[in-house]
Motif scaffolding. Structure first.
Motif, PDB file in Angstrom:
ATOM      1  N   SER A  80      42.575  60.831  48.948  1.00 42.09           N
ATOM      2  CA  SER A  80      43.962  60.497  49.314  1.00 42.09           C
ATOM      3  C   SER A  80      44.609  61.626  50.105  1.00 42.09           C
ATOM      4  CB  SER A  80      44.787  60.198  48.058  1.00 42.09           C
ATOM      5  OG  SER A  80      44.808  61.318  47.204  1.00 42.09           O
ATOM      6  N   VAL A 145      43.691  52.575  36.208  1.00 42.76           N
ATOM      7  CA  VAL A 145      43.942  53.331  37.444  1.00 42.76           C
ATOM      8  C   VAL A 145      42.634  53.805  38.075  1.00 42.76           C
ATOM      9  CG1 VAL A 145      46.281  54.040  36.862  1.00 42.76           C
ATOM     10  CG2 VAL A 145      44.373  55.488  36.180  1.00 42.76           C
ATOM     11  N   THR A 148      41.206  50.782  39.915  1.00 45.03           N
ATOM     12  CA  THR A 148      42.008  50.517  41.116  1.00 45.03           C
ATOM     13  C   THR A 148      41.729  51.558  42.197  1.00 45.03           C
ATOM     14  OG1 THR A 148      43.749  49.614  39.693  1.00 45.03           O
ATOM     15  CG2 THR A 148      44.349  50.100  41.968  1.00 45.03           C
ATOM     16  N   TYR A 149      41.682  52.819  41.789  1.00 46.99           N
ATOM     17  CA  TYR A 149      41.444  53.904  42.744  1.00 46.99           C
ATOM     18  C   TYR A 149      40.064  53.774  43.379  1.00 46.99           C
ATOM     19  CZ  TYR A 149      41.337  58.682  44.588  1.00 46.99           C
ATOM     20  OH  TYR A 149      41.273  59.770  45.420  1.00 46.99           O
ATOM     21  N   SER A 153      39.487  53.323  47.364  1.00 46.59           N
ATOM     22  CA  SER A 153      38.693  54.362  48.034  1.00 46.59           C
ATOM     23  C   SER A 153      37.489  53.752  48.733  1.00 46.59           C
ATOM     24  CB  SER A 153      38.226  55.417  47.017  1.00 46.59           C
ATOM     25  OG  SER A 153      39.317  56.121  46.490  1.00 46.59           O
ATOM     26  N   ILE A 211      47.103  54.055  48.180  1.00 46.29           N
ATOM     27  CA  ILE A 211      46.253  54.968  47.409  1.00 46.29           C
ATOM     28  C   ILE A 211      47.001  56.219  46.959  1.00 46.29           C
ATOM     29  CG2 ILE A 211      45.312  56.400  49.282  1.00 46.29           C
ATOM     30  CD1 ILE A 211      42.570  56.097  47.924  1.00 46.29           C
ATOM     31  N   VAL A 214      48.599  55.587  43.577  1.00 49.00           N
ATOM     32  CA  VAL A 214      47.486  55.345  42.641  1.00 49.00           C
ATOM     33  C   VAL A 214      46.771  56.656  42.337  1.00 49.00           C
ATOM     34  CG1 VAL A 214      45.276  54.173  42.326  1.00 49.00           C
ATOM     35  CG2 VAL A 214      47.180  52.948  43.351  1.00 49.00           C
ATOM     36  N   ALA A 215      46.553  57.488  43.363  1.00 47.49           N
ATOM     37  CA  ALA A 215      45.891  58.783  43.160  1.00 47.49           C
ATOM     38  C   ALA A 215      46.731  59.680  42.264  1.00 47.49           C
ATOM     39  CB  ALA A 215      45.641  59.452  44.511  1.00 47.49           C
ATOM     40  N   ILE A 218      46.318  58.347  38.696  1.00 47.25           N
ATOM     41  CA  ILE A 218      45.058  58.597  37.999  1.00 47.25           C
ATOM     42  C   ILE A 218      45.023  60.011  37.419  1.00 47.25           C
ATOM     43  CG2 ILE A 218      43.755  59.322  40.051  1.00 47.25           C
ATOM     44  CD1 ILE A 218      41.317  58.040  38.971  1.00 47.25           C
TER      45      ILE A 218
END
Length: 446
Positions: A80, A145, A148-149, A153, A211, A214-215, A218
């Motif tokens: 990210s 997460v 999703t990540y 990615s 992202i 989300v990053a 996480i």
């Protein structure tokens, strides 16, 4: 210095198409496979005999496995940072680094997921997270997460690869039949029309925007797995920012190491230039200072209050059993890289590579220190506990499995570099054309 305007399209393609491994490449690959096989054998022993083969117990129930998990999650943040933030900021100089960053992110998050299953002892219990999961649990937040990540990615790695797949299909004589079939399977639908490029660019922009939160989630959620547990060393409101700043640093350090290796062994000096090391060096210095700031926050406040549980934990870090590892991680992972990179001569490729190695190694030991010392200092005293419960050092099976997962991550990156262009070909050609068009007519062909 940016890419030279004298580079032609054909030259860029020939330079950036995947290359076969030489002798050193084969030795490197077989060495990683050997380490992975030792790790697989150790995991077989763990599966057949149980977690008794490890040195984890009632107190240190999280050991080197969870240290590895936190490390993998941290280094994955680089996807990210380089891909999303730099793309959205329109930093064209970072184009040669985007794919390197994304493959590091994808491979790291894959092995972060695997190490959790390994730590569970019985992998079949992973199903319980989906069959009987409770949304109130931070463990479930982490599963959501991470999944999703990983998907985002993977898409950020795949979509920019589509134009390059078309190029590799065209130059099929450079690849084996198996690889050509793989390229056709993955990219035969790509025609390179203006409409396809428009849709692809829009999708990449949406993914880059998505992202980033989300990053951050996480790494924040991973920190909450510790911070929501009432233990000395983890009972901190600083943990979210502490984890994110450390993740940015180790991710950037990992990219610097990969930049140097690919530049040297793939002869990419025209594409990954000293300018890239100069700019990445400035970024790494900033991230090192940021992470150092959060480290001071993390230790200064508990040291000032010095509650009894925190006192034992901090003494163990600063002058006790873990002092050597602690000061090694601080000096090697932050202080010395800052001293190297703050000077212009230190931002040359070789010093940058050395600093990047130091950051990555220091970051791994830092994650070990986050997990183990806290578990050895519970709030309730260890009464009538066996002597071995007061200390923890991983068994050979734990070391073999941990090293196997690290080697597995490097192996995925190695295979990717053999199969796909490690620098985006089409984006490099496009930027080269834009550079040429921006020059005066008399300079375009010099």
């Amino acid at each position: 210095m940016e890419n030279s305007p004298s580079l032609t399209k054909d030259q860029i393609i020939q330079d950036l198409l995947p290359q076969k491994f030489g002798k050193l490449g084969m030795i490197w690959t077989y060495s990683l496979i050997f380490i992975c096989l030792i790790g697989a054998f150790a995991y077989y022993r763990q599966l057949s005999k149980g977690l008794v083969v490890t040195n984890m117990g009632d107190y240190v129930s999280w050991g080197i496995y969870i240290s590895n998990f936190v490390f993998f999650v941290a280094i994955s943040l680089v996807g990210s940072l380089i891909t999303a933030i730099f793309r959205l900021s329109n930093m064209k100089w970072a184009t040669p680094l985007t794919r390197i960053a994304e493959i590091i992110a994808v491979s790291a998050i894959v092995f972060a997921s695997l190490i959790i299953i390994i730590d569970m002892g019985r992998p079949d219990r992973m199903l319980n997270l989906f069959l009987h999961g409770r949304i109130q649990s931070p463990i479930m937040w982490d599963v959501i997460v991470i999944s999703t990540y990983f998907v985002i990615s993977l898409l950020l790695l795949y979509l920019p690869l589509l134009p390059d797949l078309k190029i590799m299909i065209k130059f099929k004589e450079r690849s084996s039949n198996i690889l050509n079939k793989l390229y056709l399977f993955q990219g035969s639908f790509w025609r390179g029309t203006a409409e396809q490029f428009k849709i692809s660019e829009r999708a990449i922009t949406i993914l880059c925007i998505t992202i980033i939160p989300v990053a951050f989630s996480i790494h924040t959620v991973t920190s909450w797995l510790f911070a929501t547990t009432y233990r000395p060393g983890w009972d901190s409101t600083n943990f979210g920012a502490y984890f994110i700043s450390g993740a940015f640093l180790v991710g950037a350090g990992g990219v610097v190491v990969a930049m140097f290796v690919f530049r040297k062994f793939y002869k990419l000096e025209k594409y990954i230039t000293e300018m890239h090391f100069e700019k990445m060096g400035r970024i790494v210095v900033m991230l090192s200072l940021l992470y150092l700031y959060f480290n001071i926050n993390e230790y200064l406040v508990p040291a000032f209050k010095m509650k009894s549980g925190e006192e034992a934990h901090l003494k163990g870090l600063f002058s006790g059993e873990f002092a050597l590892i602690f000061w090694f991680a601080i000096l090697i992972g932050m202080i010395i890289p800052i001293l190297i990179l703050v000077f212009k001569k230190g931002r040359k490729p070789l010093p940058m590579f050395i600093a990047g190695i130091m950051i990555v190694i220091g970051a791994w030991f830092k994650r070990y220190l986050i997990v183990t010392p806290t578990l050895l200092h519970p709030f309730l005293p260890m009464q009538d506990a066996p002597a071995e419960f007061h200390h923890y050092f991983p068994s050979w099976e734990e070391w073999a499995i941990a090293m196997g997962t690290l080697a597995g991550t490097l192996l995925v990156i190695t295979f990717f570099a053999r199969i796909y262009p490690i620098i985006p070909i089409q984006e490099t050609i496009t930027e080269q054309d834009e550079t040429c068009m921006s020059l005066p007519p008399t300079k375009r062909h010099e």
